[in-house]
Design an enzyme around this catalytic site. Structure first.
Site, PDB file in Angstrom:
ATOM      1  N   GLY A  14     -11.316  -7.599  79.137  1.00  0.00           N
ATOM      2  CA  GLY A  14     -10.151  -8.354  78.728  1.00  0.00           C
ATOM      3  C   GLY A  14      -8.942  -7.613  78.900  1.00  0.00           C
ATOM      4  O   GLY A  14      -9.018  -6.334  79.179  1.00  0.00           O
ATOM      5  N   PHE A  15      -7.683  -8.125  78.938  1.00  0.00           N
ATOM      6  CA  PHE A  15      -6.406  -7.530  79.064  1.00  0.00           C
ATOM      7  C   PHE A  15      -6.291  -6.556  78.190  1.00  0.00           C
ATOM      8  O   PHE A  15      -6.044  -5.300  78.699  1.00  0.00           O
ATOM      9  CB  PHE A  15      -5.485  -8.875  79.012  1.00  0.00           C
ATOM     10  CG  PHE A  15      -4.167  -8.349  79.071  1.00  0.00           C
ATOM     11  CD1 PHE A  15      -3.595  -7.203  79.723  1.00  0.00           C
ATOM     12  CD2 PHE A  15      -3.126  -8.849  77.928  1.00  0.00           C
ATOM     13  CE1 PHE A  15      -2.392  -6.850  79.675  1.00  0.00           C
ATOM     14  CE2 PHE A  15      -1.881  -8.379  77.954  1.00  0.00           C
ATOM     15  CZ  PHE A  15      -1.341  -7.398  78.708  1.00  0.00           C
ATOM     16  N   ILE A  16      -6.280  -6.670  76.788  1.00  0.00           N
ATOM     17  CA  ILE A  16      -6.256  -5.624  75.952  1.00  0.00           C
ATOM     18  C   ILE A  16      -7.358  -4.699  75.816  1.00  0.00           C
ATOM     19  O   ILE A  16      -6.933  -3.450  75.671  1.00  0.00           O
ATOM     20  CB  ILE A  16      -5.817  -6.213  74.436  1.00  0.00           C
ATOM     21  CG1 ILE A  16      -4.378  -7.183  74.749  1.00  0.00           C
ATOM     22  CG2 ILE A  16      -5.595  -5.317  73.485  1.00  0.00           C
ATOM     23  CD1 ILE A  16      -4.392  -7.903  73.421  1.00  0.00           C
ATOM     24  N   TYR A 156      -7.570 -22.194  66.982  1.00  0.00           N
ATOM     25  CA  TYR A 156      -7.575 -20.961  67.257  1.00  0.00           C
ATOM     26  C   TYR A 156      -7.081 -19.977  66.128  1.00  0.00           C
ATOM     27  O   TYR A 156      -7.804 -19.092  65.623  1.00  0.00           O
ATOM     28  CB  TYR A 156      -6.689 -20.689  68.547  1.00  0.00           C
ATOM     29  CG  TYR A 156      -6.564 -19.314  68.691  1.00  0.00           C
ATOM     30  CD1 TYR A 156      -7.408 -18.102  69.032  1.00  0.00           C
ATOM     31  CD2 TYR A 156      -5.030 -18.550  68.608  1.00  0.00           C
ATOM     32  CE1 TYR A 156      -7.017 -16.866  69.229  1.00  0.00           C
ATOM     33  CE2 TYR A 156      -4.762 -17.273  68.926  1.00  0.00           C
ATOM     34  CZ  TYR A 156      -5.621 -16.576  69.154  1.00  0.00           C
ATOM     35  OH  TYR A 156      -5.213 -15.039  69.099  1.00  0.00           O
ATOM     36  N   LYS A 160      -9.230 -17.126  63.564  1.00  0.00           N
ATOM     37  CA  LYS A 160      -8.760 -15.976  63.485  1.00  0.00           C
ATOM     38  C   LYS A 160      -8.441 -15.564  61.948  1.00  0.00           C
ATOM     39  O   LYS A 160      -8.607 -14.492  61.401  1.00  0.00           O
ATOM     40  CB  LYS A 160      -7.540 -15.640  64.311  1.00  0.00           C
ATOM     41  CG  LYS A 160      -7.867 -15.963  65.769  1.00  0.00           C
ATOM     42  CD  LYS A 160      -8.797 -14.937  66.171  1.00  0.00           C
ATOM     43  CE  LYS A 160      -8.372 -13.369  66.416  1.00  0.00           C
ATOM     44  NZ  LYS A 160      -9.514 -12.478  67.431  1.00  0.00           N
TER      45      LYS A 160
END
Length: 340
Positions: A14-16, A156, A160
């Protein structure tokens, strides 16, 4: 001889996750990556990130969903990671309205599998990604980790926030050191195509209007990806410690009175008007944006703003990259990657 630590990173493509893995490899870690290469956005972007990571001898990867029963337990038993950075999740506020089950499976079941694996093979420190969306309907700014966060506005965000509670219970029961980091609108090269910066850049280069929600009355605490990774890297070496007495916890610290567990904001502490971000893209591209003003989307919040004092007190670091500089770097990457 310096000990080689092993880090397990979920969401490694993924991006991070990509930038986190790069940093850990640079710092001498052996990195075990996990990523399902899901099709939530262009899998080719994820494959390209993963191919770059596989150029490092100290990196290996498993391409399976983290919620696969027993997968993480087997990996923990085989590799006994010292550090875990849990970034795998189904992301996106708006997509959670259309496909909530994917959030249940990846975010809740996946995190449960991770915590169960850690229960039997405890790492020295686990760092789990949460989100600024967990602050929900709070209107007092800047957001501080010690604030109540009970009114999430998207599924979402709810998942979290639930993972924070799940991790706290495991930290308490099994003495697992856990840091939950709430990040704020991360952006930069190799970023996600579903994020505003990517979508705006693509539309403007294609001569299309950009969709600007809430008629542009939005503020975000944009955080450059290198700053986020620097903060995570420093937090790795600052695991929470269980206190003997609840009164020993500082009033400004989110450290649990009953577990080695805390929440840490990672944000630039400088909220930026959406219009200023668009202006930075216009400057970097040399193109004036045509704006399609739209109402607020369900589940969104009008503003986010991080208080980063706890991060600074724990690590001595606060993100500082200016939005114009960060956007310019993204645009340079975008032009090169897509050969525009």
């Amino acid at each position: 001889m310096t000990e080689t630590r092993t880090a397990l990173v979920t969401g490694a493509a993924g991006f991070i996750g990509y930038f986190t893995c790069l940093r850990l490899l640079k710092d001498g870690f052996r990195v075990i990556g996990i990523d399902s290469l899901s099709d939530y956005y262009d899998p080719e972007l994820k494959r390209r990130r993963q191919q770059a990571l596989l150029q490092h001898q100290s990196f290996s990867v498993v391409n399976e969903p983290i919620e696969t029963p027993g997968l993480l337990a087997d990996l923990f038993a085989k590799h006994t990671p010292d550090i875990v950075v849990h970034l795998a999740a189904q992301a996106g506020v708006r997509y959670s309205i259309d496909n909530p089950r994917s959030y249940l499976e990846s975010n809740l079941v996946g995190t449960f599998e991770l915590l169960e694996a850690a229960r039997w093979n405890p790492p020295r420190h686990m760092l789990l990604a949460s989100t600024s969306s967990a602050y929900g309907a709070n209107t007092e700014m800047p957001y501080r980790e010690t604030m109540k966060a009970d009114h999430q506005m998207s599924f979402y965000a709810a998942t979290k926030k639930a993972t924070e509670a799940m991790a706290h219970s495991y930290a308490h029961l099994y003495d697992l050191p856990v840091t939950m980091f709430r990040f704020f609108t991360v952006y930069g090269p190799w970023g996600r195509p579903d994020m505003a910066l990517f979508k705006f850049t693509k539309a403007m280069l294609n001569g299309e209007a950009i969709d600007v929600y809430n008629n542009g009355e939005m503020m975000r605490d944009f955080t450059y990806v290198d700053d986020l990774v620097e903060a995570v890297r420093r937090l790795i070496d600052a695991p929470p410690i269980r206190v003997d007495r609840p009164q020993d916890v500082d009033a400004n610290d989110s450290l649990s009175p009953v577990a080695p567990w805390r929440i840490v904001n990672i944000g630039n502490s400088q909220p930026v008007q959406l219009g200023d971000m668009i202006a930075a893209i216009e400057e970097a591209l040399g193109i004036k944006a045509e704006r399609n003003l739209m109402p607020m989307q369900p589940g969104d919040v009008p503003a986010t703003w991080a208080d980063a004092e706890l991060l600074q007190s724990l690590t001595g670091y606060v993100p500082r990259t200016d939005i114009r500089e960060g956007v310019s770097r993204f645009v340079t990457w975008y032009r090169d990657y897509y050969r525009t």
